[in-house]
Design a protein around this motif. Structure first.
Motif, short mmCIF file in Angstrom:
data_model
loop_
_atom_site.label_atom_id
_atom_site.label_comp_id
_atom_site.label_asym_id
_atom_site.label_seq_id
_atom_site.Cartn_x
_atom_site.Cartn_y
_atom_site.Cartn_z
N HIS A 198 0.92 -1.32 0.04
CA HIS A 198 -0.03 0.03 -0.04
C HIS A 198 0.77 1.34 -0.02
N VAL A 202 -0.23 10.35 2.36
CA VAL A 202 -0.02 11.67 1.60
C VAL A 202 1.17 12.43 2.15
N THR A 271 -4.29 -10.19 4.27
CA THR A 271 -5.61 -9.94 3.79
C THR A 271 -5.88 -9.08 2.54
N HIS A 275 -10.33 -8.32 0.96
CA HIS A 275 -11.30 -7.19 0.92
C HIS A 275 -12.65 -7.76 0.40
N ALA A 277 -16.36 -7.56 0.88
CA ALA A 277 -17.63 -6.57 0.13
C ALA A 277 -16.88 -5.63 -0.75
N ALA A 278 -15.69 -5.15 -0.37
CA ALA A 278 -15.49 -3.95 -0.81
C ALA A 278 -14.71 -3.51 -1.84
N ALA A 292 -22.16 3.38 4.11
CA ALA A 292 -22.13 4.45 4.92
C ALA A 292 -23.82 5.11 4.83
N MET B 12 -2.37 1.75 7.36
CA MET B 12 -2.73 0.49 7.34
C MET B 12 -3.30 0.30 5.91
N SER B 13 -2.96 -0.79 5.19
CA SER B 13 -3.68 -1.12 4.01
C SER B 13 -5.09 -1.24 3.99
N ASP B 14 -5.82 -1.16 3.09
CA ASP B 14 -7.25 -1.33 2.99
C ASP B 14 -7.46 -2.73 3.57
N GLY B 15 -6.73 -3.60 3.17
CA GLY B 15 -6.91 -5.11 3.61
C GLY B 15 -6.90 -5.28 5.09
N GLY B 75 -17.73 -3.65 4.56
CA GLY B 75 -16.77 -2.84 3.57
C GLY B 75 -15.38 -3.23 3.90
N ASP B 76 -14.46 -2.69 3.26
CA ASP B 76 -13.18 -2.86 3.17
C ASP B 76 -12.76 -1.46 4.06
N GLU B 78 -10.95 1.20 3.18
CA GLU B 78 -11.19 2.51 2.38
C GLU B 78 -12.88 2.84 2.75
N ALA B 79 -13.37 1.78 2.70
CA ALA B 79 -15.15 2.04 2.78
C ALA B 79 -15.19 2.35 4.18
N TRP B 83 -16.81 5.77 5.84
CA TRP B 83 -18.08 5.72 6.60
C TRP B 83 -17.75 6.34 8.14
N GLY B 156 -7.09 10.92 3.65
CA GLY B 156 -6.56 10.31 2.47
C GLY B 156 -7.65 9.33 1.62
N ASN B 158 -9.74 8.28 -1.30
CA ASN B 158 -9.67 8.63 -2.95
C ASN B 158 -10.99 9.59 -3.13
N MET B 161 -14.55 8.10 -2.86
CA MET B 161 -14.99 8.08 -1.65
C MET B 161 -15.19 9.24 -1.03
#
Lengths: 301, 225
Positions: A198, A202, A271, A275, A277-278, A292, B12-15, B75-76, B78-79, B83, B156, B158, B161
């Motif tokens: 990843h 930023v 993992t 991912h 559902a997302a 959301a 942390m990565s999304d995963g 969700g992952d 990012e989601a 949220w 951070g 995207n 989102m």
């Protein structure tokens, strides 16, 4: 600098987009330096109140205790108050006390310089000024491996405390320039993130691409910086950060994590394919995958 | 030392985050703590840009909402960030409605109070800019622009989102973010003496800033519904 022209007029859309996703336009230092600096500063994590964390964890315990899957999770109802003090809660309470001790222990450790101060960011002034502790980021081995789910271990040391900003790392045995010293930690973060598939934050990417003179040069820049910072000697771009790593793995500077990078043998990447559902939630605004929407609606109206 | 830095800066990565969220949903407290420590500082930063010094309190409220509704989240990473930002944003907008007026931060005063050395005074001031000052500066943009910038840079997220959090079209949010950067660039890119006018400009253009409450809520409709 003293001209009163409006530089904003010169900010092209793609430059803006690059900045927003953490890349500093390479050749535009003069024009955008101030903006980059501002965004970097804004992107630093703020120090947080320990009591807030304890309170939220406590609420989490209560909700968990009250809303176990077996107990039929009550939709809509806010199970913030557990009906009775279950064994689970008692255990949780004990855990909370233990956590409090851990916290204070860490605080002490930080005060004595054994750990980076948990509530103080290296260089940037903060709302809650910490005691004048010099951040002594001791030996690499002193901290837990970056890959592990650090904070989950219950120690707040791993939490955010921001910023190894500029003047923060007195203990670096780097012989290079001050800037390189400062960027050593950033480079490590950057390469570490790349290895884990990843992106670094930023803030990191902005700073590094600025220091390196462009996004494309960050890899080689960091290889050099990390090499120079190796405690043993300054010979060559040798990775110091982690035992298992090569810092030159593709850092996927701007885009999504590159598949190549995820193959790195990191302990926490398992993992990457998880991912559930997302992945999509981020990409598609489709209502079907809109957590959301479903999650925030009820209590907000 | 490197590790501590990595931990503090790395994301942390999304995963990873998604996995931790999932475990937290199943009642794993350690996983929840990891999620909290990952996301909370960024949420505070976002809200600091919106509500100033009340950010800690408001973010804290938001976390209680998050805890309460976590079992319904899917969700992952990012989601989840999105949220959490949405929940926090609701809280912040409520807060702003309660206090009726956006807080006037003093970031600009502090910055312009720096002694001006011809040539590099602006550099000096910005060199030492604190996170709070930077956030406050962004927070003084028209709210739409401020939020777009904050969601991208601080949380951070995207672009898509960020748009979802704001309940707007991605194109609109992208434009708002670009305008925000442009405006920031104008204000910090000129001499310190020009901060004043810049600010006045914003106040007279207060239609922007004032749109915060109602307009923001309007945007919410998309997220809520």
């Amino acid at each position: 600098m003293n001209e009163s022209r409006e530089r904003g007029a010169l900010l092209a859309a793609d430059d803006a987009e690059r900045l927003l996703s953490g890349q500093a336009p390479g050749g535009a230092d003069d024009e955008l330096a101030g903006l980059v600096r501002l965004l970097v500063a804004a992107g630093e994590p703020l120090p947080c109140r320990a009591e807030d964390e304890l309170a939220v964890l406590d609420a989490f315990r209560q909700v968990s205790a009250a809303g176990r899957p077996g107990d039929a999770r009550r939709r809509g109802a806010a199970p913030l108050l557990a009906p009775q003090r279950s064994r689970r809660q008692v255990k949780a309470l004990v855990g909370g006390v233990a956590a409090a001790f851990t916290l204070s222990g860490v605080a002490i450790a930080a005060q004595t310089g054994a750990l980076p101060h948990p509530f103080h960011s290296g260089g940037t002034p903060h709302r809650r000024p910490a005691p004048p502790v010099t951040v002594s980021d001791t030996a690499p081995g002193a901290n837990r491996p970056a890959g592990t789910a650090g904070p989950a271990a219950g120690s707040p040391a791993g939490r955010n405390p921001a910023a190894p900003t500029h003047p923060a790392h007195p203990t670096h045995p780097v012989t290079g320039s001050h800037a390189d010293t400062d960027n050593h930690g950033l480079c490590e973060s950057y390469t570490q993130a790349a290895k884990q598939g990843h992106q670094a934050s930023v803030s990191i990417r902005l700073r590094l691409s600025q220091a390196a003179g462009g996004e494309a040069k960050v890899d080689s820049y960091c290889a050099a910086v990390i090499g120079a910072g190796t405690p043993t000697n300054g010979a060559g771009p040798k990775p110091k950060s982690t035992p298992t790593s090569t810092p030159t793995t593709t850092p996927s500077p701007s885009g999504s994590p590159s598949p190549a990078a995820t193959t790195a043998p990191t302990p926490t990447a398992p993992t990457a394919t998880h991912h559930t559902a997302a992945a999509h939630a981020s990409a598609s605004p489709s209502p079907s995958t809109s957590p959301a929407a479903s999650s925030t609606g009820p209590h907000r109206h | 030392m490197g590790r501590a830095v990595v931990r503090r800066h790395g994301r942390m990565s999304d995963g990873e985050l998604g996995d931790a969220v999932e475990r937290a949903r199943d009642g794993d407290e350690a996983a929840f703590a990891a999620v909290y420590r990952e996301v909370h500082p960024r949420l505070v930063g976002y809200l600091y840009g919106l509500v100033g010094d009340d950010a800690d309190d408001v973010t804290s409220e938001a976390w209680h909402d998050i805890v309460r509704d976590l079992h319904r989240f899917r969700g992952d990473g990012e989601a989840f960030r999105g949220w959490a930002a949405t929940v926090a944003r609701h809280r912040a907008l409520d807060h702003l409605r309660r206090i009726k007026v956006r807080p006037r931060t003093t970031a600009l005063d502090e910055i312009t109070a720096e002694p001006a050395t011809p040539g590099d005074s602006e550099g000096l001031a910005l060199e030492n800019i604190s996170t709070e000052q930077a956030l406050a500066l962004i927070g003084e943009l028209p709210q739409e622009q401020a939020e777009a910038v904050l969601l991208r840079v601080v949380l951070g997220l995207n672009a898509p989102m960020a748009a979802r959090v704001l309940g707007k079209r991605p194109g609109a949010v992208r434009t708002a973010a670009h305008r925000g950067l442009k405006r920031l660039s104008e204000r910090i890119g000129t001499q310190p003496g020009q901060f004043g006018p810049g600010r006045q400009d914003r106040q007279t253009g207060g239609g922007h800033g004032g749109q915060g409450g109602p307009d923001g809520r309007g945007g919410q409709g998309d997220v809520d519904g």
